[in-house]
Design a protein around this motif. Structure first.
Motif, PDB file in Angstrom:
ATOM      1  N   ASP A   1       4.282   1.753   8.292  1.00 41.04           N
ATOM      2  CA  ASP A   1       4.017   0.801   7.206  1.00 41.04           C
ATOM      3  C   ASP A   1       3.254   1.562   6.134  1.00 41.04           C
ATOM      4  O   ASP A   1       2.039   1.430   5.997  1.00 41.04           O
ATOM      5  CB  ASP A   1       3.214  -0.392   7.723  1.00 41.04           C
ATOM      6  CG  ASP A   1       3.067  -1.477   6.657  1.00 41.04           C
ATOM      7  OD1 ASP A   1       3.796  -1.424   5.650  1.00 41.04           O
ATOM      8  OD2 ASP A   1       2.212  -2.355   6.836  1.00 41.04           O
ATOM      9  N   ILE A   2       3.979   2.375   5.407  1.00 40.69           N
ATOM     10  CA  ILE A   2       3.373   3.269   4.432  1.00 40.69           C
ATOM     11  C   ILE A   2       3.119   2.507   3.134  1.00 40.69           C
ATOM     12  O   ILE A   2       4.027   1.925   2.548  1.00 40.69           O
ATOM     13  CB  ILE A   2       4.289   4.476   4.163  1.00 40.69           C
ATOM     14  CG1 ILE A   2       4.529   5.237   5.479  1.00 40.69           C
ATOM     15  CG2 ILE A   2       3.682   5.392   3.109  1.00 40.69           C
ATOM     16  CD1 ILE A   2       5.558   6.333   5.368  1.00 40.69           C
ATOM     17  N   LYS A   3       1.865   2.502   2.704  1.00 41.25           N
ATOM     18  CA  LYS A   3       1.500   1.819   1.466  1.00 41.25           C
ATOM     19  C   LYS A   3       1.839   2.700   0.270  1.00 41.25           C
ATOM     20  O   LYS A   3       1.527   3.895   0.261  1.00 41.25           O
ATOM     21  CB  LYS A   3       0.010   1.485   1.460  1.00 41.25           C
ATOM     22  CG  LYS A   3      -0.451   0.657   2.657  1.00 41.25           C
ATOM     23  CD  LYS A   3       0.259  -0.681   2.739  1.00 41.25           C
ATOM     24  CE  LYS A   3      -0.236  -1.497   3.932  1.00 41.25           C
ATOM     25  NZ  LYS A   3       0.487  -2.778   4.070  1.00 41.25           N
ATOM     26  N   ASP A   4       2.496   2.112  -0.697  1.00 36.63           N
ATOM     27  CA  ASP A   4       2.907   2.865  -1.884  1.00 36.63           C
ATOM     28  C   ASP A   4       3.032   1.870  -3.033  1.00 36.63           C
ATOM     29  O   ASP A   4       3.643   0.802  -2.867  1.00 36.63           O
ATOM     30  CB  ASP A   4       4.243   3.560  -1.608  1.00 36.63           C
ATOM     31  CG  ASP A   4       4.642   4.555  -2.688  1.00 36.63           C
ATOM     32  OD1 ASP A   4       4.441   4.236  -3.874  1.00 36.63           O
ATOM     33  OD2 ASP A   4       5.164   5.641  -2.350  1.00 36.63           O
ATOM     34  N   ASP A   5       2.488   2.223  -4.171  1.00 39.05           N
ATOM     35  CA  ASP A   5       2.569   1.323  -5.326  1.00 39.05           C
ATOM     36  C   ASP A   5       4.003   1.081  -5.766  1.00 39.05           C
ATOM     37  O   ASP A   5       4.291   0.097  -6.461  1.00 39.05           O
ATOM     38  CB  ASP A   5       1.761   1.907  -6.497  1.00 39.05           C
ATOM     39  CG  ASP A   5       0.259   1.877  -6.226  1.00 39.05           C
ATOM     40  OD1 ASP A   5      -0.163   1.091  -5.356  1.00 39.05           O
ATOM     41  OD2 ASP A   5      -0.469   2.647  -6.878  1.00 39.05           O
ATOM     42  N   ASP A   6       4.906   1.969  -5.370  1.00 40.56           N
ATOM     43  CA  ASP A   6       6.312   1.829  -5.743  1.00 40.56           C
ATOM     44  C   ASP A   6       7.109   1.027  -4.716  1.00 40.56           C
ATOM     45  O   ASP A   6       8.313   0.848  -4.870  1.00 40.56           O
ATOM     46  CB  ASP A   6       6.947   3.213  -5.916  1.00 40.56           C
ATOM     47  CG  ASP A   6       6.415   3.940  -7.137  1.00 40.56           C
ATOM     48  OD1 ASP A   6       6.041   3.256  -8.109  1.00 40.56           O
ATOM     49  OD2 ASP A   6       6.369   5.187  -7.123  1.00 40.56           O
ATOM     50  N   ASN A   7       6.459   0.560  -3.655  1.00 39.66           N
ATOM     51  CA  ASN A   7       7.158  -0.212  -2.627  1.00 39.66           C
ATOM     52  C   ASN A   7       7.732  -1.516  -3.169  1.00 39.66           C
ATOM     53  O   ASN A   7       7.134  -2.161  -4.035  1.00 39.66           O
ATOM     54  CB  ASN A   7       6.200  -0.584  -1.490  1.00 39.66           C
ATOM     55  CG  ASN A   7       6.015   0.540  -0.481  1.00 39.66           C
ATOM     56  OD1 ASN A   7       6.748   1.522  -0.503  1.00 39.66           O
ATOM     57  ND2 ASN A   7       5.037   0.391   0.406  1.00 39.66           N
ATOM     58  N   PHE A   8       8.874  -1.911  -2.646  1.00 42.16           N
ATOM     59  CA  PHE A   8       9.358  -3.284  -2.802  1.00 42.16           C
ATOM     60  C   PHE A   8      10.010  -3.683  -1.491  1.00 42.16           C
ATOM     61  O   PHE A   8      10.467  -2.839  -0.717  1.00 42.16           O
ATOM     62  CB  PHE A   8      10.315  -3.431  -3.987  1.00 42.16           C
ATOM     63  CG  PHE A   8      11.638  -2.728  -3.822  1.00 42.16           C
ATOM     64  CD1 PHE A   8      12.763  -3.409  -3.382  1.00 42.16           C
ATOM     65  CD2 PHE A   8      11.770  -1.371  -4.142  1.00 42.16           C
ATOM     66  CE1 PHE A   8      13.976  -2.770  -3.239  1.00 42.16           C
ATOM     67  CE2 PHE A   8      12.986  -0.722  -4.011  1.00 42.16           C
ATOM     68  CZ  PHE A   8      14.096  -1.426  -3.559  1.00 42.16           C
ATOM     69  N   SER A   9      10.009  -4.979  -1.203  1.00 49.26           N
ATOM     70  CA  SER A   9      10.464  -5.462   0.100  1.00 49.26           C
ATOM     71  C   SER A   9      11.769  -6.239  -0.011  1.00 49.26           C
ATOM     72  O   SER A   9      12.043  -6.917  -0.999  1.00 49.26           O
ATOM     73  CB  SER A   9       9.389  -6.347   0.740  1.00 49.26           C
ATOM     74  OG  SER A   9       9.071  -7.432  -0.105  1.00 49.26           O
ATOM     75  N   VAL A  10      12.571  -6.129   1.049  1.00 49.21           N
ATOM     76  CA  VAL A  10      13.859  -6.828   1.139  1.00 49.21           C
ATOM     77  C   VAL A  10      13.898  -7.546   2.477  1.00 49.21           C
ATOM     78  O   VAL A  10      13.710  -6.926   3.533  1.00 49.21           O
ATOM     79  CB  VAL A  10      15.047  -5.854   1.044  1.00 49.21           C
ATOM     80  CG1 VAL A  10      16.367  -6.619   1.107  1.00 49.21           C
ATOM     81  CG2 VAL A  10      14.964  -5.014  -0.220  1.00 49.21           C
ATOM     82  N   MET A  11      14.141  -8.846   2.456  1.00 44.94           N
ATOM     83  CA  MET A  11      14.242  -9.635   3.679  1.00 44.94           C
ATOM     84  C   MET A  11      15.643 -10.204   3.818  1.00 44.94           C
ATOM     85  O   MET A  11      16.269 -10.604   2.837  1.00 44.94           O
ATOM     86  CB  MET A  11      13.225 -10.784   3.680  1.00 44.94           C
ATOM     87  CG  MET A  11      13.316 -11.692   4.911  1.00 44.94           C
ATOM     88  SD  MET A  11      12.074 -13.033   4.911  1.00 44.94           S
ATOM     89  CE  MET A  11      10.599 -12.097   5.333  1.00 44.94           C
TER      90      MET A  11
END
Length: 340
Positions: free
Chosen positions: A93-103
């Protein structure tokens, strides 16, 4: 089998059959269902075959017998299958300001026909979604006639759309600049897509629901089915899935954007269908960052993973989670991605 007692010989014969079936299953992803539909049905039983071979290996190991080599060798030959079934490493679960999530979540018509003994399944699903707040949400078996509203999201096919089947919808926090549907013939199933803009990138997101086999998950009802009928039913389903995937791939190949594929495949990671969709362009986000069995379907006999989020290899997978939320016959899954 010299030196084995009669009972152990019988066990080894059964062990040999189970090992042979698992070995045969390794070639199934390369055999089109239309060529050999009956054999392709075996792909559904791969998780069970892996578990049985593991038990046989432990049995012979505890008895200090060389027969343990049979299941051990077959399991090692299919190590990628084991890795697809169960992730031994801890979920990242790498934190990154560029992350976005898909469910992705098959909501089973919000329990319209009271499959679950709950009265407010739709409200609980909505509360779950609002708690998790994924950036992109793909729903299958969704009722456009009983829509949900999510504040802060754009959507496609969340309400009745002329000429488009109602089973799938996509919500996005990002702007949707293009959308459409690929209608599969002679079925209620289809695929839909949106093109979203995130920062400087345009990303294509698909979600689909492939043909269902209609196999009962209730043990007592399943016992009433004959094996010949089950094989025929599932074989026919896999043939239909092959046609649907061919249509989907032809559509996907026309896009120039980096792509994410989500949905209910109604098939496993050991199938021809899965291999064709993932191809050489995509990676399975569960295999990249998942943990445990990653089961997505509430099947009582063994863990079934038939819902997937596949990401173009250009994406970095920073996390994956399967939620233990029983509000459907499927479990929701979510991945966290970045696009360098």
């Amino acid at each position: 089998m010299k030196g084995l007692k009669f009972g152990s010989k019988i066990i080894f014969v059964i062990n040999s059959l189970v090992a042979f079936l698992l070995l045969i299953s390794y070639i199934l992803p390369y055999i089109p269902p239309k060529s050999f539909a009956t054999l392709s049905v075996l792909s559904l039983g791969v998780p069970l075959l892996i578990l049985l071979n593991s038990l046989f290996f432990i049995y012979w190991l505890l008895r200090v017998k060389k027969q343990l080599l049979l299941s051990l060798v077959v399991l090692m030959l299919g190590w990628n299958y084991i890795n697809s079934m169960y992730k031994f490493s801890a979920s990242t679960d790498i934190k990154d300001d560029d992350n976005f999530s898909v469910m992705s979540y098959n909501v089973r018509l919000f329990n319209r026909f009271d499959w679950l003994p709950k009265k407010k399944v739709k409200e609980e699903i909505l509360a779950f979604i609002q708690k998790e707040r994924p950036d992109i949400l793909c729903l299958q078996e969704y009722r456009t006639g009983d829509p949900i509203d999510l504040e802060g999201y754009n959507n496609f096919n969340a309400r009745p759309t002329q000429g488009i089947k109602p089973g799938q919808t996509i919500f996005s926090k990002f702007p949707i600049i293009n959308s459409g549907s690929l209608e599969f013939p002679n079925t209620y199933n289809n695929a839909i897509f949106v093109d979203i803009v995130r920062r400087q990138d345009t990303i294509r997101v698909y979600t689909f629901h492939l043909q269902s086999s209609g196999i009962e998950t209730d043990v007592e009802k399943l016992k009433q089915e004959t094996s010949s009928h089950l094989f025929k039913q599932v074989g026919s389903t896999f043939k239909a899935q092959q046609d649907q995937v061919d249509l989907f791939l032809a559509h996907k190949d026309k896009t120039k954007y980096k792509t994410i594929i989500t949905g209910d495949f109604n098939n496993t990671a050991y199938s021809y269908i899965y291999r064709k969709v993932i191809g050489d362009e995509f990676k399975d986000t569960f295999e990249e960052a998942g943990n445990g069995f990653g089961r997505t379907y509430d099947f009582k006999f063994f863990p079934m993973r038939i819902d997937f989020i596949l990401a173009d290899k250009a994406f970095t997978v920073n996390g994956f989670k399967t939620y233990d939320v029983l509000l459907s016959d499927h479990y929701p899954i979510k991945t966290t991605l970045t696009l360098p």
